[in-house]
Design an enzyme around this catalytic site. Sequence first.
Site, PDB file in Angstrom:
ATOM      1  N   ASP A  35       0.945  -1.250   0.002  1.00  0.00           N
ATOM      2  CA  ASP A  35      -0.056   0.036   0.044  1.00  0.00           C
ATOM      3  C   ASP A  35       0.828   1.162  -0.059  1.00  0.00           C
ATOM      4  OD1 ASP A  35      -1.922   2.091   0.978  1.00  0.00           O
ATOM      5  OD2 ASP A  35      -3.274   0.446   1.217  1.00  0.00           O
ATOM      6  N   ASP A  53       4.139   2.418  -4.419  1.00  0.00           N
ATOM      7  CA  ASP A  53       3.225   3.085  -5.028  1.00  0.00           C
ATOM      8  C   ASP A  53       2.713   2.168  -6.510  1.00  0.00           C
ATOM      9  OD1 ASP A  53       1.616   4.545  -6.954  1.00  0.00           O
ATOM     10  OD2 ASP A  53       3.008   6.428  -6.633  1.00  0.00           O
ATOM     11  N   TYR A 149     -15.068   6.926 -11.720  1.00  0.00           N
ATOM     12  CA  TYR A 149     -14.545   5.795 -10.915  1.00  0.00           C
ATOM     13  C   TYR A 149     -15.241   4.700 -11.535  1.00  0.00           C
ATOM     14  CZ  TYR A 149     -14.734   2.821  -6.655  1.00  0.00           C
ATOM     15  OH  TYR A 149     -14.591   1.773  -5.654  1.00  0.00           O
ATOM     16  N   GLU A 191     -14.644   9.109   3.611  1.00  0.00           N
ATOM     17  CA  GLU A 191     -15.491   8.142   4.582  1.00  0.00           C
ATOM     18  C   GLU A 191     -16.705   7.887   3.536  1.00  0.00           C
ATOM     19  OE1 GLU A 191     -14.597  11.190   5.281  1.00  0.00           O
ATOM     20  OE2 GLU A 191     -16.450  12.371   6.164  1.00  0.00           O
ATOM     21  N   ALA A 193     -21.101   6.629   3.488  1.00  0.00           N
ATOM     22  CA  ALA A 193     -22.026   7.135   4.581  1.00  0.00           C
ATOM     23  C   ALA A 193     -22.271   6.701   5.773  1.00  0.00           C
ATOM     24  CB  ALA A 193     -23.503   6.720   3.797  1.00  0.00           C
ATOM     25  N   GLN A 216     -32.740   8.698  -0.707  1.00  0.00           N
ATOM     26  CA  GLN A 216     -31.930   7.720  -1.630  1.00  0.00           C
ATOM     27  C   GLN A 216     -31.667   6.381  -0.871  1.00  0.00           C
ATOM     28  OE1 GLN A 216     -30.958  10.656  -0.179  1.00  0.00           O
ATOM     29  NE2 GLN A 216     -28.841  10.845   0.014  1.00  0.00           N
ATOM     30  N   THR A 217     -31.445   5.371  -1.479  1.00  0.00           N
ATOM     31  CA  THR A 217     -31.770   4.041  -0.904  1.00  0.00           C
ATOM     32  C   THR A 217     -30.258   3.295  -1.272  1.00  0.00           C
ATOM     33  OG1 THR A 217     -33.047   3.068  -2.773  1.00  0.00           O
ATOM     34  CG2 THR A 217     -34.320   3.768  -0.755  1.00  0.00           C
ATOM     35  N   ARG A 218     -29.929   2.494  -0.344  1.00  0.00           N
ATOM     36  CA  ARG A 218     -28.769   1.596  -0.564  1.00  0.00           C
ATOM     37  C   ARG A 218     -28.834   0.479   0.243  1.00  0.00           C
ATOM     38  NH1 ARG A 218     -28.103   5.487  -3.504  1.00  0.00           N
ATOM     39  NH2 ARG A 218     -26.336   6.657  -4.071  1.00  0.00           N
ATOM     40  N   ARG A 282     -30.101   1.763  -5.068  1.00  0.00           N
ATOM     41  CA  ARG A 282     -29.293   0.815  -5.347  1.00  0.00           C
ATOM     42  C   ARG A 282     -29.420  -0.273  -4.439  1.00  0.00           C
ATOM     43  NH1 ARG A 282     -23.355   2.931  -6.207  1.00  0.00           N
ATOM     44  NH2 ARG A 282     -24.046   3.216  -8.304  1.00  0.00           N
TER      45      ARG A 282
HETATM   46  P1  NAD Z   1      -9.699   2.011   1.379  1.00  0.00           P
HETATM   47  O1  NAD Z   1      -9.473   3.671   0.508  1.00  0.00           O
HETATM   48  O2  NAD Z   1     -10.028   1.917   2.500  1.00  0.00           O
HETATM   49  O3  NAD Z   1      -8.256   1.200   0.744  1.00  0.00           O
HETATM   50  C1  NAD Z   1      -7.881   1.288  -0.662  1.00  0.00           C
HETATM   51  C2  NAD Z   1      -6.206   1.260  -0.386  1.00  0.00           C
HETATM   52  O4  NAD Z   1      -5.532   1.547  -1.533  1.00  0.00           O
HETATM   53  C3  NAD Z   1      -6.019   2.645   0.541  1.00  0.00           C
HETATM   54  O5  NAD Z   1      -5.178   2.424   1.851  1.00  0.00           O
HETATM   55  C4  NAD Z   1      -4.744   3.662  -0.313  1.00  0.00           C
HETATM   56  O6  NAD Z   1      -3.680   4.007   0.352  1.00  0.00           O
HETATM   57  C5  NAD Z   1      -4.534   2.340  -1.316  1.00  0.00           C
HETATM   58  N1  NAD Z   1      -3.939   2.875  -2.696  1.00  0.00           N
HETATM   59  C6  NAD Z   1      -4.218   3.871  -3.364  1.00  0.00           C
HETATM   60  N2  NAD Z   1      -3.565   4.388  -4.160  1.00  0.00           N
HETATM   61  C7  NAD Z   1      -2.418   3.583  -4.204  1.00  0.00           C
HETATM   62  C8  NAD Z   1      -1.337   3.503  -4.970  1.00  0.00           C
HETATM   63  N3  NAD Z   1      -0.952   4.153  -6.053  1.00  0.00           N
HETATM   64  N4  NAD Z   1      -0.384   2.327  -4.627  1.00  0.00           N
HETATM   65  C9  NAD Z   1      -0.688   1.749  -3.531  1.00  0.00           C
HETATM   66  N5  NAD Z   1      -1.832   1.447  -2.579  1.00  0.00           N
HETATM   67  C10 NAD Z   1      -2.908   2.532  -3.148  1.00  0.00           C
HETATM   68  O7  NAD Z   1     -10.832   1.537   0.359  1.00  0.00           O
HETATM   69  P2  NAD Z   1     -11.584   0.268   0.832  1.00  0.00           P
HETATM   70  O8  NAD Z   1     -12.997   0.383   1.119  1.00  0.00           O
HETATM   71  O9  NAD Z   1     -10.664  -0.788   1.497  1.00  0.00           O
HETATM   72  O10 NAD Z   1     -11.734  -0.443  -0.971  1.00  0.00           O
HETATM   73  C11 NAD Z   1     -11.011  -1.453  -1.155  1.00  0.00           C
HETATM   74  C12 NAD Z   1     -11.295  -1.769  -2.771  1.00  0.00           C
HETATM   75  O11 NAD Z   1     -12.810  -2.130  -2.799  1.00  0.00           O
HETATM   76  C13 NAD Z   1     -10.936  -0.598  -3.696  1.00  0.00           C
HETATM   77  O12 NAD Z   1     -10.769  -1.312  -4.866  1.00  0.00           O
HETATM   78  C14 NAD Z   1     -12.470  -0.160  -3.831  1.00  0.00           C
HETATM   79  O13 NAD Z   1     -12.537   0.599  -5.040  1.00  0.00           O
HETATM   80  C15 NAD Z   1     -13.456  -1.384  -3.731  1.00  0.00           C
HETATM   81  N6  NAD Z   1     -14.711  -1.055  -3.166  1.00  0.00           N
HETATM   82  C16 NAD Z   1     -14.850  -0.678  -1.847  1.00  0.00           C
HETATM   83  C17 NAD Z   1     -16.338  -0.400  -1.468  1.00  0.00           C
HETATM   84  C18 NAD Z   1     -16.625  -0.162   0.043  1.00  0.00           C
HETATM   85  O14 NAD Z   1     -17.809   0.103   0.293  1.00  0.00           O
HETATM   86  N7  NAD Z   1     -15.743   0.011   1.022  1.00  0.00           N
HETATM   87  C19 NAD Z   1     -17.317  -0.255  -2.402  1.00  0.00           C
HETATM   88  C20 NAD Z   1     -17.094  -0.892  -3.888  1.00  0.00           C
HETATM   89  C21 NAD Z   1     -15.566  -1.012  -3.994  1.00  0.00           C
END
Ligand code: NAD
Length: 322
Positions: A35, A53, A149, A191, A193, A216-218, A282
């Site tokens: 990460d 990165d 996104y 963060e 909802a 709105q619903t989820r 949704r």
């Molecule tokens: P989060 O933001 O807590 O975790 C994502 C992590 O990716 C972060 O710690 C961030 O530092 C890291 N990151 C970002 N850019 C980076 C880079 N260039 N190199 C290395 N690390 C990098 O999000 P999450 O809620 O844990 O989500 C995890 C995955 O699930 C993501 O792909 C997200 O799109 C997907 N997702 C999550 C939700 C949800 O409700 N949490 C819903 C739909 C999809």
Amino acid sequence: MNQKHRVLVTGAGGFIGHHLVKRLKADGHWVRGADLKSPEYEPSAADQFEVLDLRKSDNCLQATRNVDQVYNLAADMGGIGYITSSLAQISKNNILINAHMLDASRLNGVKRFLFSSSACVYAQYKQKNPEVTPLREEDAYPADPEPGYGWEKLFAEELCRYYWKDHQFETRIVRFHNVYGTLGTYDGGKEKAPAAISRKVALATDEIEIWGDGEQTRSFMYIDDCVEGLIRIMSSDYREPLNLGTDEMVSINQLVDMISKIAGKNLVKRHDKTKPQGVRGRNSDNTLLEKVLGWSPSISLERGLVPTYKWIEKEVKKVALY
Ligand code: NAD
């Protein structure tokens, strides 16, 4: 099922990744986390944690060495305010991460790659009503996903399919519907909802601000169900996208009432209709998930919100002390 793996979890400093690492370690696997940052609220349980990165291909090659499974959770993401704020940057960052991670995993001989997609891929024209019909996997097409996104996630799903078609590289594709729980971001703008509302309730005395009219619903899935589903989908032989969420749909106003009740507070709702609220309705259709896995998320919102709220309330009070 009992086979032990060498696993890479990207995004292991984030919410879902951190919980997944803990569970994989508890199940006896060897785990590397990668990460941009370490987890914020407690140390990672990973055997190895590398700050990298993953927009850079060399770093993806380093992260994917000597592992047989990759859960690719790293992404530039946040709640609706965040993902609608900088479409170019979020899309660019995620395109680079996903393209380089897929290719590096294949080049390093990884056996299975799981891509974390999102319900944001679903066509917006099918989500215009709070009483929305639950979304089935085929409802992503004809495509009309969330700008930025959602488009990127949908294309990365396609990229996974191409890697299977051209290289027989095994990929799994999970479409998360909102995940919530302890140890997740609850302030700063990223963060989502349930965490944002828990923070607002914890700080409120008589009034709470809600984005939009609150109708709105989820649906919301507790983190333990999310981690269980991820591991089951990775072990399955199903290569097409699968919903991973609950089908317990609530309005944001109802969510506020549930959290207020846990907090023992009676708050007046003030709706700010100038704020972004995303699609109108949704929900997840879990028919295919149940067919493929013989399992679906079962932790009710009422149950999962209790530890979530209590953890955020404790954090908020801790910060207020300094
Ligand atoms: P989060 O933001 O807590 O975790 C994502 C992590 O990716 C972060 O710690 C961030 O530092 C890291 N990151 C970002 N850019 C980076 C880079 N260039 N190199 C290395 N690390 C990098 O999000 P999450 O809620 O844990 O989500 C995890 C995955 O699930 C993501 O792909 C997200 O799109 C997907 N997702 C999550 C939700 C949800 O409700 N949490 C819903 C739909 C999809």
